[in-house]
Design an enzyme around this catalytic site. Structure first.
Site, short mmCIF file in Angstrom:
data_model
loop_
_atom_site.label_atom_id
_atom_site.label_comp_id
_atom_site.label_asym_id
_atom_site.label_seq_id
_atom_site.Cartn_x
_atom_site.Cartn_y
_atom_site.Cartn_z
N ASP A 56 9.22 -59.26 -8.97
CA ASP A 56 10.57 -58.99 -9.41
C ASP A 56 11.52 -58.44 -8.27
OD1 ASP A 56 11.61 -57.95 -12.60
OD2 ASP A 56 12.75 -58.76 -11.06
C1 GLC Z 1 15.75 -58.76 -12.22
C2 GLC Z 1 14.86 -58.87 -13.71
C3 GLC Z 1 14.16 -60.28 -13.67
C4 GLC Z 1 15.04 -61.13 -13.04
C5 GLC Z 1 14.95 -60.88 -11.61
C6 GLC Z 1 16.05 -61.85 -10.67
O1 GLC Z 1 15.54 -57.44 -11.87
O2 GLC Z 1 13.70 -57.84 -13.91
O3 GLC Z 1 14.10 -60.57 -15.06
O4 GLC Z 1 14.52 -62.32 -13.02
O5 GLC Z 1 15.63 -59.53 -11.25
O6 GLC Z 1 17.22 -61.62 -11.02
#
Ligand code: GLC
Length: 741
Positions: free
Chosen positions: A313
């Protein structure tokens, strides 16, 4: 197209031409061919090619301006493009540069990026572009926006969940993007959590069924299809229930609970063929999941057999240093996370990642076999998406983008997502002759119906609202001949004098992740006070709750004649709510989460025996405002003839449902089973089957369900799934039958 892999493609085409087997063989042959193609490619790749593939940077890193503060309108920086895509050979780009773009601009973005990757980069390997298309293609202007997942769950309608996947896939691919970071498969069991609305609710069976339907809509059975995209199961594992109910804070989840409550949705999605997975940013039991090979390898790969791509993430390699403090510096964090099983690092703004990873390999701290394993998974996703053959879609071919056909599906989903939780003496539906006063902070803003991941990350910039969509107020006005007015809170009491009915649109504004962390689950005091003041006018009140989580409204429930819970119904939510209020739609939503009565009493429907014990040692302590699975209709359904019988591998359940009212309606038939005695404390009941049916007035239908011993199993003391023979109680529509298996 770069010479190296184009020659190889020619060879492959020649190979493919001589196959004469039946389609099944060809299908498996094609998959094997994908592996052969990828393995040949890897054999020719340099270490720099490989670590580049494992790097994912946000679009800011190739654009004019600083990350998170790009020059507007968005433009590319040629030097950055050259450095990131050709020199560093970065294999994946994600995100928008702060807000939604038009399809025309997405076309410029994708064409530019793939031109550098395919024509300028030595290997010619196309970039895999990823985006958060969460409830439709929310970063493309004008795209069709559905209810958020919690609202989709409130429909209990698998066909609509699949339709959301299909439309999202179509309109995301129509933006040139082949990968969405969706669905959220975290189980939504803590009402405080700021991402509850991104889940399919608290029950593993309902959430698994919806997740599989949605993924089927997204991916279909051939991801290279021009109308399909790769899904991404997130956030693996144990992200949604923290001690504090706040995003990315510590979670203590014993293995038994992890397996019984948090794993099933991911298991179901893997079995359904989801191709990528995003890892939980949080720490579980003191170990950041991004550093935990027991989760990322032993469980995910060895036990579950997942072979797809695992992406971190946002910035979670770096957070091992700055937040979790399990790595002294970025280099150590890279070593830890890659050796723990991460395939692709959403870095997302530190372009030093690939160079440092190459250093670690050259120093023998990360084995090349670990690198090759990740690169193979990444390239297989690119191959299965057809990116090597079609790095850029035919943008002009997507004539259904934001079409009336797509909008109709979003409206139907929104309408079925509305849950009628109170309707005193059938106060609703409203008579079109009535003078209606609309009040409340959510009466006239789309953002309260869309939530986060809408136009911007937080969904809080009206500049990116979809043009022409109706708020609740606008939709009510559109349906009534001048009988609908609005008043701000400080004018509401005065304005009530000339109204027959007051519709109060309350709840929350948009948010996601940390910005949505909450101090108090009670509804904001000013909204409570507004209702108390309006109650004094003696005019009947209808509450419409637009919220990402069930805010506690105990203090005003009795002040309302009727209450709708709309969660986040999306761009069509205004129309949907107006259609329900005026009776053009008979509400059929059912709560996908338990609605708390008290902010300090967050409990789920599948609670345990001890959760019932009250202060007087009675058994009335499970006392939510409204239960999971609850929702009213404008007609009345009755249940009869519940029959249960043992089968060789479980039980057969049948029941008859009748529409006793005067209008047609949809009903969610829910079958719950309680294990009366077990070696692990049995839940009060567990949803084991459901179906949604429509019945004309006066008609009946018999439904039957097969519930297997596997369905009735639980994770036992040895952390393994077990079925224990014994007595079970089956409940459906208020009828009960016991049987022994
Ligand atoms: C964010 C979220 C995740 C998302 C990613 C990309 O922090 O936790 O759900 O897909 O970053 O935006």
């Amino acid at each position: 197209m770069n010479t190296r892999y184009s020659v190889f493609v020619l060879l492959l085409v020649l190979l493919a031409c001589n196959t004469t087997q039946d389609t099944t063989m060809v299908k498996s042959e094609i998959i094997d061919k994908d592996v052969q193609f990828v393995e040949k490619l890897i054999a020719d790749m340099t270490l720099e090619d490989k670590v580049g593939e494992m790097t994912q940077l946000t679009i800011d890193m190739v654009s004019v301006g600083a990350p998170y503060a790009l020059q507007e309108p968005h433009t590319f920086d040629e030097e950055k493009l050259q450095n990131v895509l050709v020199d560093l050979k970065v294999g994946s780009i994600l995100n928008c540069g702060g807000h939604a773009y038009t399809r025309d601009h997405w076309e410029k973005i994708i064409r530019t990026i793939q031109d550098y990757a395919v024509n300028k980069k030595e290997s010619g390997i196309p970039v895999l572009y990823g985006i958060d298309a969460i409830h439709g293609t929310n970063y493309t202007t004008g795209a069709t926006l559905f209810p958020q997942q919690l609202g989709q769950a409130a429909t209990w309608n698998l066909d609509l969940a699949k339709a959301c996947g299909e439309v999202t896939a179509y309109e995301t691919r129509a933006s040139g993007i082949p990968w969405t970071f969706s669905p959220v498969l975290d189980i939504g069991r803590d009402a405080r959590w700021p991402r509850l609305w991104e889940t399919y609710g608290e029950d593993m069976h309902l959430a698994s069924e919806l997740g599989v339907a949605y993924i089927d809509g997204l991916q279909g059975d051939d991801m290279s299809d021009a109308h399909k995209v790769a899904s991404c199961m997130k956030h693996f594992l144990g992200y949604s229930v923290t001690l504090r109910g706040r995003d990315r804070t510590q979670a203590w989840i014993p293995e038994r609970q992890l397996r019984e409550y948090f794993l099933p949705t991911f298991q179901a999605a893997m079995d359904a063929g989801s191709k990528t997975i995003m890892i939980n940013s949080g720490e579980m039991n003191g170990i950041p999941v991004h550093a935990n090979s027991k989760i990322l390898v032993d469980l995910l790969r060895d036990e579950l057999g997942f072979t797809g791509l695992a992406v971190t993430d946002w910035e979670d390699v770096g957070y091992l240093v700055s937040r979790h403090k399990v790595a002294k510096d970025f280099k150590e964090a890279i070593k830890i996370s890659i050796n723990a099983g991460i395939d692709m690092a959403m870095v997302p703004t530190d372009a030093s990642f690939p160079t440092i990873l190459a250093e670690l390999v050259n120093e023998g701290q990360v084995p090349m076999s670990r690198i090759d394993e990740s690169v193979k998974r990444i390239l297989l996703v690119k191959k299965e998406l057809g990116l090597f053959d079609t790095p850029v879609v035919d943008f002009a071919s997507y004539t259904d983008f934001a079409s009336a056909k797509h909008e109709a599906k979003a409206l139907m989903t929104a309408e079925e997502s509305i849950v009628l939780v109170k309707n005193k003496e059938n106060f609703l539906p409203l008579n079109a002759e009535k003078n209606i006063l609309v009040v409340g902070p959510n009466a006239d803003r789309l953002s309260a119906m869309n939530g986060g991941w809408t136009g911007t990350w937080q969904g809080d910039n009206p500049m990116y609202d979809t043009k022409g969509k109706l708020t609740v107020l606008a939709a009510l006005k559109a349906k009534s001949q001048g009988k609908v007015s609005f008043a701000e809170a400080d004018q509401a009491v005065n304005a009530a004098a000339s109204a027959d009915v007051i519709v109060a649109c309350l709840g929350e504004g948009p948010y996601t992740e940390k910005p949505g962390d909450l101090d108090d689950l009670n509804l904001d005091e000013d909204q409570i006070e507004l209702i108390k003041a309006l109650k004094e006018t003696g005019k009947p009140i209808v509450l419409v709750m637009l919220e990402g989580r069930p805010r506690v409204i105990r203090k005003i429930v009795d002040d309302a004649e009727a209450i709708l819970v709309g969660f986040l119904p999306g761009d069509e939510g205004g129309k949907a709510i107006a259609n329900v209020l005026y009776g053009d739609v008979n509400p059929s939503g059912k709560l996908p989460v338990t609605y708390p009565r008290f902010s300090n009493d967050i409990v789920t429907y599948d609670h345990k025996g001890t959760d019932k014990i009250d202060r007087k040692f009675g058994t009335d302590a499970f006392n939510p405002q409204w239960e999971f699975g609850y929702g009213l209709s404008y007609t009345q359904f009755s249940y009869s003839n519940l029959l249960v019988s043992p089968t060789s591998n479980g039980m057969h359940v049948s029941v008859t449902v009748t529409n006793d009212g005067a209008i047609k309606g949809k009903e969610v038939v829910q079958v719950y089973v309680q294990d009366l005695v077990a070696t692990i404390t049995p839940s009060a009941k567990r949803l084991r089957a459901f179906d949604k049916i429509e019945l004309a007035p006066g008609s009946s239908r018999s439904l039957s369900f097969m519930i297997s011993k596997e369905d009735l199993s639980f994770v036992g003391v040895d952390n393994k799934w077990v079925f224990e023979p014994g007595e079970f109680k089956v409940e459906c529509g208020g009828l009960y039958k016991n049987l022994t298996l």
